[in-house]
Write a protein that holds these residues in place. Structure first.
Motif, PDB file in Angstrom:
ATOM      1  N   PRO A 105     -28.718  10.695  36.319  1.00  0.00           N
ATOM      2  CA  PRO A 105     -27.928  10.399  35.193  1.00  0.00           C
ATOM      3  C   PRO A 105     -27.232   8.934  34.938  1.00  0.00           C
ATOM      4  N   GLY A 106     -27.092   8.446  33.743  1.00  0.00           N
ATOM      5  CA  GLY A 106     -26.555   7.166  33.451  1.00  0.00           C
ATOM      6  C   GLY A 106     -27.603   6.224  33.338  1.00  0.00           C
ATOM      7  N   ASN A 107     -28.653   6.560  33.701  1.00  0.00           N
ATOM      8  CA  ASN A 107     -29.926   5.554  33.492  1.00  0.00           C
ATOM      9  C   ASN A 107     -31.081   6.114  32.442  1.00  0.00           C
ATOM     10  N   MET A 108     -31.525   5.231  31.810  1.00  0.00           N
ATOM     11  CA  MET A 108     -32.319   5.383  30.694  1.00  0.00           C
ATOM     12  C   MET A 108     -33.654   5.042  30.885  1.00  0.00           C
ATOM     13  N   ALA A 109     -34.602   5.365  30.038  1.00  0.00           N
ATOM     14  CA  ALA A 109     -35.790   4.919  29.876  1.00  0.00           C
ATOM     15  C   ALA A 109     -36.454   4.718  28.390  1.00  0.00           C
ATOM     16  N   VAL A 110     -37.416   4.111  28.254  1.00  0.00           N
ATOM     17  CA  VAL A 110     -38.125   4.183  26.965  1.00  0.00           C
ATOM     18  C   VAL A 110     -39.544   3.608  27.095  1.00  0.00           C
ATOM     19  N   ILE A 111     -40.316   3.848  26.033  1.00  0.00           N
ATOM     20  CA  ILE A 111     -41.830   3.316  25.992  1.00  0.00           C
ATOM     21  C   ILE A 111     -41.463   1.938  25.130  1.00  0.00           C
ATOM     22  N   TYR A 112     -41.641   0.920  25.952  1.00  0.00           N
ATOM     23  CA  TYR A 112     -42.012  -0.410  25.361  1.00  0.00           C
ATOM     24  C   TYR A 112     -43.023  -0.493  24.662  1.00  0.00           C
ATOM     25  N   PRO A 113     -43.050  -0.544  23.160  1.00  0.00           N
ATOM     26  CA  PRO A 113     -44.153  -0.139  22.394  1.00  0.00           C
ATOM     27  C   PRO A 113     -45.123  -1.560  21.967  1.00  0.00           C
ATOM     28  N   ASP A 114     -46.186  -1.139  21.864  1.00  0.00           N
ATOM     29  CA  ASP A 114     -47.143  -2.255  21.067  1.00  0.00           C
ATOM     30  C   ASP A 114     -47.909  -2.001  20.051  1.00  0.00           C
ATOM     31  N   MET A 115     -48.495  -2.611  19.123  1.00  0.00           N
ATOM     32  CA  MET A 115     -49.427  -2.306  18.364  1.00  0.00           C
ATOM     33  C   MET A 115     -50.581  -3.327  18.069  1.00  0.00           C
ATOM     34  N   GLU A 116     -51.643  -2.567  17.890  1.00  0.00           N
ATOM     35  CA  GLU A 116     -52.846  -3.520  17.957  1.00  0.00           C
ATOM     36  C   GLU A 116     -53.737  -2.983  16.369  1.00  0.00           C
ATOM     37  N   PHE A 117     -53.844  -4.068  15.427  1.00  0.00           N
ATOM     38  CA  PHE A 117     -54.546  -3.885  14.343  1.00  0.00           C
ATOM     39  C   PHE A 117     -56.032  -3.811  14.295  1.00  0.00           C
ATOM     40  N   LEU A 118     -56.803  -2.963  13.533  1.00  0.00           N
ATOM     41  CA  LEU A 118     -58.211  -3.025  13.648  1.00  0.00           C
ATOM     42  C   LEU A 118     -58.801  -3.121  12.165  1.00  0.00           C
ATOM     43  N   ASP A 119     -59.927  -3.655  11.972  1.00  0.00           N
ATOM     44  CA  ASP A 119     -60.629  -3.760  10.789  1.00  0.00           C
ATOM     45  C   ASP A 119     -61.313  -2.344  10.617  1.00  0.00           C
ATOM     46  N   ARG A 120     -62.144  -2.548   9.253  1.00  0.00           N
ATOM     47  CA  ARG A 120     -62.717  -1.295   8.940  1.00  0.00           C
ATOM     48  C   ARG A 120     -63.796  -0.854   9.920  1.00  0.00           C
ATOM     49  N   ASP A 121     -64.448  -1.837  10.644  1.00  0.00           N
ATOM     50  CA  ASP A 121     -65.284  -1.372  11.747  1.00  0.00           C
ATOM     51  C   ASP A 121     -64.892  -1.053  13.134  1.00  0.00           C
ATOM     52  N   LYS A 122     -63.112  -1.026  12.940  1.00  0.00           N
ATOM     53  CA  LYS A 122     -62.576  -0.521  14.219  1.00  0.00           C
ATOM     54  C   LYS A 122     -62.432  -1.843  15.231  1.00  0.00           C
ATOM     55  N   ARG A 123     -62.547  -3.018  14.974  1.00  0.00           N
ATOM     56  CA  ARG A 123     -62.892  -4.140  15.795  1.00  0.00           C
ATOM     57  C   ARG A 123     -61.328  -4.686  15.736  1.00  0.00           C
ATOM     58  N   PRO A 124     -60.823  -5.428  16.780  1.00  0.00           N
ATOM     59  CA  PRO A 124     -59.293  -5.964  16.691  1.00  0.00           C
ATOM     60  C   PRO A 124     -59.308  -7.040  15.588  1.00  0.00           C
ATOM     61  N   ILE A 125     -57.994  -7.152  14.858  1.00  0.00           N
ATOM     62  CA  ILE A 125     -58.003  -8.301  14.024  1.00  0.00           C
ATOM     63  C   ILE A 125     -56.791  -9.264  14.609  1.00  0.00           C
ATOM     64  N   GLU A 126     -57.030 -10.456  14.649  1.00  0.00           N
ATOM     65  CA  GLU A 126     -56.084 -11.233  15.094  1.00  0.00           C
ATOM     66  C   GLU A 126     -55.051 -12.127  13.812  1.00  0.00           C
ATOM     67  N   GLY A 127     -53.996 -12.300  14.363  1.00  0.00           N
ATOM     68  CA  GLY A 127     -53.025 -13.142  13.243  1.00  0.00           C
ATOM     69  C   GLY A 127     -52.183 -11.972  12.559  1.00  0.00           C
ATOM     70  N   ILE A 128     -51.962 -10.911  13.186  1.00  0.00           N
ATOM     71  CA  ILE A 128     -51.001  -9.964  12.623  1.00  0.00           C
ATOM     72  C   ILE A 128     -49.554 -10.186  13.322  1.00  0.00           C
ATOM     73  N   LYS A 129     -48.682 -10.921  12.469  1.00  0.00           N
ATOM     74  CA  LYS A 129     -47.425 -11.017  13.220  1.00  0.00           C
ATOM     75  C   LYS A 129     -46.528  -9.727  13.260  1.00  0.00           C
ATOM     76  N   VAL A 130     -46.197  -9.469  14.534  1.00  0.00           N
ATOM     77  CA  VAL A 130     -45.019  -8.306  14.646  1.00  0.00           C
ATOM     78  C   VAL A 130     -43.872  -8.807  15.153  1.00  0.00           C
ATOM     79  N   ASP A 131     -42.822  -8.360  14.749  1.00  0.00           N
ATOM     80  CA  ASP A 131     -41.385  -8.715  15.088  1.00  0.00           C
ATOM     81  C   ASP A 131     -41.121  -7.546  15.737  1.00  0.00           C
ATOM     82  N   TYR A 132     -40.272  -7.882  16.930  1.00  0.00           N
ATOM     83  CA  TYR A 132     -39.543  -6.982  17.869  1.00  0.00           C
ATOM     84  C   TYR A 132     -38.028  -7.014  17.782  1.00  0.00           C
ATOM     85  N   THR A 133     -37.524  -5.987  17.632  1.00  0.00           N
ATOM     86  CA  THR A 133     -36.039  -5.907  17.349  1.00  0.00           C
ATOM     87  C   THR A 133     -35.449  -4.667  18.138  1.00  0.00           C
TER      88      THR A 133
END
Length: 228
Positions: A105-133
């Motif tokens: 009790p009194g302590n918390m947890a969280v999934i510190y998340p991340d996202m990865e974007f893929l193209d039509r062929d399901k390959r990673p795409i670079e350069g998508i800026k993600v803002d964390y707040t």
């Protein structure tokens, strides 16, 4: 009159503290995670869920989900989504909600998340800026939910960008951070530089440990037209 005034103040304090989601055994979840094996070696082997536009979808990461060894060398459970097609740029918003730790009790947890974007062929795409707040609970934004991390990405309209992978930031698993918890409607831009325990943070703080999984609905994703 004093009774109503005091009741309203208590209500504001409760709202600013947030409503905590059910607790879970984070230590046990981390131990289980350490034994998991990747489901596959490419995202072409993965099934994707279609996301509706302008409708949020709640979900979580669980030990029953597949795991993948991501490019940063980290292993994580993940969920895979298909982004709805659009003639304009889209905004992808992901929220990860703080939850309790079982028998701690009194302590918390969280999934510190991340996202990865893929193209039509399901390959990673670079350069998508993600803002964390980091957002504290407030009366104007999900007042019945706990404090949360929010990731926001503007996805440019391009025919080859079609998918997003949601996973936990593997370098944050089991790591405890010190987070603010006492100011309603406070927004703290943090990037990936989460405030460490023992830092010079001010005000009422609490500890949040990175978990590989979460209780039901501890994550929420929404796709909408950019600028809406």
């Amino acid at each position: 009159m004093k009774f109503f005034k005091h009741s309203f103040l208590l209500f504001l304090l409760f709202a600013s503290a947030g409503c905590v989601t059910p607790s879970m055994d984070v230590s046990g979840a981390i131990n289980t995670y350490r034994e998991v094996q990747p489901c596959c070696t490419t995202f072409q082997q993965v099934s994707f869920e279609k996301l509706p536009r302008n409708e949020g979808r709640s979900f979580t990461l669980a030990a029953t989900d597949p795991a993948f060894l991501f490019r940063d060398g980290g292993l994580s459970y993940f969920r895979a989504f298909e982004i709805p097609e659009s003639a304009k740029d889209s905004e992808v918003i992901l929220r990860s909600y703080i939850f309790g730790i079982k028998n701690n009790p009194g302590n918390m947890a969280v999934i510190y998340p991340d996202m990865e974007f893929l193209d039509r062929d399901k390959r990673p795409i670079e350069g998508i800026k993600v803002d964390y707040t980091y957002l504290l609970s407030s009366l104007t934004d999900e007042p019945n939910s706990s404090h949360r991390f929010q990731l926001t990405a503007i996805v440019p309209h391009q025919d080859n960008l079609r998918y997003v992978i949601v996973h936990a930031a593997s370098d944050q698993l089991g790591v405890t951070k010190l987070l603010p918890g006492n100011q309603s409607e406070l927004t703290v831009p943090i990037g990936r530089g989460f405030v460490p325990v023992g830092g010079n943070a001010r005000g009422t703080m609490y500890r949040a440990t990175g978990s590989p999984v979460g209780p039901a609905d501890s994550l929420r994703i929404k796709v909408r037209q950019a600028g809406d």
